[in-house]
Design a protein around this motif. Structure first.
Motif, short mmCIF file in Angstrom:
data_model
loop_
_atom_site.label_atom_id
_atom_site.label_comp_id
_atom_site.label_asym_id
_atom_site.label_seq_id
_atom_site.Cartn_x
_atom_site.Cartn_y
_atom_site.Cartn_z
N LYS A 189 0.85 -1.20 0.00
CA LYS A 189 0.00 0.00 0.00
C LYS A 189 0.88 1.24 0.00
N SER A 190 0.29 2.38 -0.39
CA SER A 190 1.15 3.57 -0.54
C SER A 190 1.79 4.01 0.78
N ARG A 191 1.05 3.89 1.88
CA ARG A 191 1.60 4.42 3.14
C ARG A 191 2.92 3.73 3.52
N PRO A 192 2.96 2.38 3.63
CA PRO A 192 4.27 1.75 3.90
C PRO A 192 5.25 1.93 2.75
N GLY A 193 4.74 1.97 1.51
CA GLY A 193 5.61 2.14 0.34
C GLY A 193 6.38 3.46 0.42
N MET A 194 5.67 4.51 0.81
CA MET A 194 6.32 5.83 0.90
C MET A 194 7.43 5.82 1.95
N GLU A 195 7.19 5.10 3.04
CA GLU A 195 8.21 5.04 4.09
C GLU A 195 9.45 4.31 3.61
N ILE A 196 9.22 3.23 2.88
CA ILE A 196 10.36 2.46 2.33
C ILE A 196 11.18 3.40 1.42
N SER A 197 10.50 4.17 0.59
CA SER A 197 11.21 5.08 -0.32
C SER A 197 11.98 6.15 0.45
N ARG A 198 11.32 6.74 1.44
CA ARG A 198 11.97 7.82 2.20
C ARG A 198 13.24 7.30 2.89
N GLU A 199 13.15 6.08 3.39
CA GLU A 199 14.28 5.54 4.15
C GLU A 199 15.38 4.99 3.26
N THR A 200 15.05 4.56 2.05
CA THR A 200 16.07 3.81 1.29
C THR A 200 16.42 4.36 -0.10
N SER A 201 15.53 5.13 -0.74
CA SER A 201 15.87 5.52 -2.11
C SER A 201 16.90 6.65 -2.12
N PRO A 202 18.01 6.46 -2.86
CA PRO A 202 19.01 7.53 -2.92
C PRO A 202 18.49 8.75 -3.68
N TYR A 203 17.36 8.60 -4.37
CA TYR A 203 16.81 9.71 -5.15
C TYR A 203 15.72 10.48 -4.41
N TYR A 204 15.38 10.01 -3.21
CA TYR A 204 14.23 10.60 -2.51
C TYR A 204 14.42 12.10 -2.25
N ARG A 205 15.60 12.47 -1.79
CA ARG A 205 15.84 13.88 -1.46
C ARG A 205 15.71 14.78 -2.70
N ALA A 206 16.27 14.31 -3.80
CA ALA A 206 16.18 15.08 -5.06
C ALA A 206 14.73 15.23 -5.49
N TRP A 207 13.96 14.17 -5.32
CA TRP A 207 12.53 14.19 -5.65
C TRP A 207 11.83 15.30 -4.87
N VAL A 208 12.05 15.37 -3.56
CA VAL A 208 11.40 16.37 -2.72
C VAL A 208 11.88 17.77 -3.12
N GLU A 209 13.20 17.89 -3.33
CA GLU A 209 13.75 19.23 -3.61
C GLU A 209 13.28 19.81 -4.94
N ASN A 210 13.00 18.96 -5.91
CA ASN A 210 12.61 19.45 -7.24
C ASN A 210 11.13 19.77 -7.38
N GLN A 211 10.35 19.38 -6.39
CA GLN A 211 8.90 19.44 -6.57
C GLN A 211 8.36 20.84 -6.82
N SER A 212 8.95 21.86 -6.16
CA SER A 212 8.39 23.21 -6.29
C SER A 212 8.47 23.71 -7.74
N VAL A 213 9.50 23.28 -8.46
CA VAL A 213 9.65 23.68 -9.86
C VAL A 213 8.51 23.08 -10.68
N ASP A 214 8.24 21.78 -10.47
CA ASP A 214 7.17 21.11 -11.22
C ASP A 214 5.81 21.73 -10.92
N LEU A 215 5.58 22.05 -9.65
CA LEU A 215 4.29 22.63 -9.26
C LEU A 215 4.09 23.98 -9.96
N ALA A 216 5.13 24.79 -9.95
CA ALA A 216 5.02 26.13 -10.56
C ALA A 216 4.79 26.00 -12.07
#
Ligand code: PMV
Length: 324
Positions: A189-216
């Protein structure tokens, strides 16, 4: 106490959300933008339970696994109103449940609106969106119709993490073909899936940091009704989210072979000047965003792809509401 029924539509994000800034309060790490889908509906009825206990029925089946979560959600309204009457809750979806079609979004949005009426708590749409978010992040968006933005917020208590409507359902006649490739529930399910990504994906931080550009950029595409830009941004956001999922440990692979075939089919359709773009959530279904003039042609071509279970066509839909 009267019986109350409310309905809400599911939504799909065209700028995705994946990851929490607070898991306990279910606060998203990133903002998102979604289309409310008129064709995917949940209808929820709340009434006092003559059996003197709380019960939850999903699609006419007593649902023990979700019951605890549903009633911890109802507790918010019980505490606000001081009313603790035992409840019978019936929730019905007109589409496959838990397979990446945002059934929790329409489910918790309908539940929040029904509970607000049942308990006479008189909450505003913004307040309902804050509460719906606690059931499911994307549910905050399904309170509203049309095109909706979810704000991630920065306040620790989450009071600034709510959705708001950018444009109503009349603003732009966008069409979404929901292509179902699998009717079964997903494994992670998405809730545990998101936690796995936050804790383990090396790309997670970049994903969060780039979001404001995509939203704009998406907001500017919506303002200009630039369909090509909308589609390109939606696909990019979808692929970035899936890159984070795939690079998690263990990898979260939500696609099946038909999902990939559909991505390729959409790319091919564009080469033939049929304007359409794909997006995929935490499941194997593909949602194709298009304009009215291309809808029937796309359907015809998809009919030749084996493995598709069904195609649901949708316009933009309304926000959650009580049914009189
Ligand atoms: O509503 P949740 O918290 O289960 O999150 C769903 C997240 C995605 O559907 C994968 C993306 C999105 O923004 O809807």
């Amino acid at each position: 106490m009267e019986q109350v029924t409310a309905t809400a539509n599911a939504n799909i994000a065209i700028i995705k959300y994946w990851g929490k800034r607070d898991t306990k309060l279910n606060l998203p790490a990133v903002g998102s933008i979604s289309l409310t889908l008129g064709a995917l509906k949940t209808k929820t009825t709340i009434e006092p339970n003559s059996k003197n206990k709380d019960e939850f029925y999903l699609n006419n089946e007593n649902n023990i696994s979700d019951e605890k979560k549903v009633f911890s959600f109802i507790k918010i309204f019980r505490e606000m109103s001081g009313n603790s009457v035992p409840l019978m809750i019936h929730s019905d979806n007109n589409f496959p449940t838990g397979a990446g079609l945002a059934s929790s979004a329409s489910g918790y949005a309908a539940l929040a609106v029904a509970a607000n009426e049942f308990y006479r708590t008189g909450l505003s749409r913004k307040e309902l969106s804050v509460i719906a978010r606690q059931g499911s992040g994307s549910a905050a968006r399904s309170i509203f119709g049309g095109i909706v933005e979810m704000l991630a917020g920065i306040i620790p208590d989450g009071s600034d993490a709510y959705a708001e409507q950018l444009y109503d359902e009349q603003y732009w006649d966008l069409r979404v073909l929901i292509v179902v490739t699998e009717e079964a529930q997903k494994d992670v399910k998405s809730r545990p899936g998101m936690e796995i990504s936050r804790e383990t994906s090396p790309y997670y931080r970049a994903w969060v940091e780039n979001q404001s550009v995509d939203l704009a950029q998406m907001k500017s595409a919506l303002k200009n009704k630039d369909f090509q830009k909308l589609g390109e941004l939606a696909e990019h956001s979808c692929m970035k989210m899936h890159a984070v999922m795939l690079s998690s440990i263990p990898p979260l692979i939500y696609w099946n072979p038909v999902t990939l075939e559909l991505i390729q089919a959409v790319i091919q359709l564009r080469k033939n000047n049929i304007q359409c773009y794909y997006t995929i959530d935490a499941g194997p279904q593909v949602k194709i965003i298009t304009l009215p003039e291309y809808e029937s042609e796309i359907r015809e071509i998809l009919n030749n792809i084996p493995g598709i279970k069904r195609i649901i066509g949708s316009k933009l839909g309304e926000g959650a509401s009580v049914i009189e």
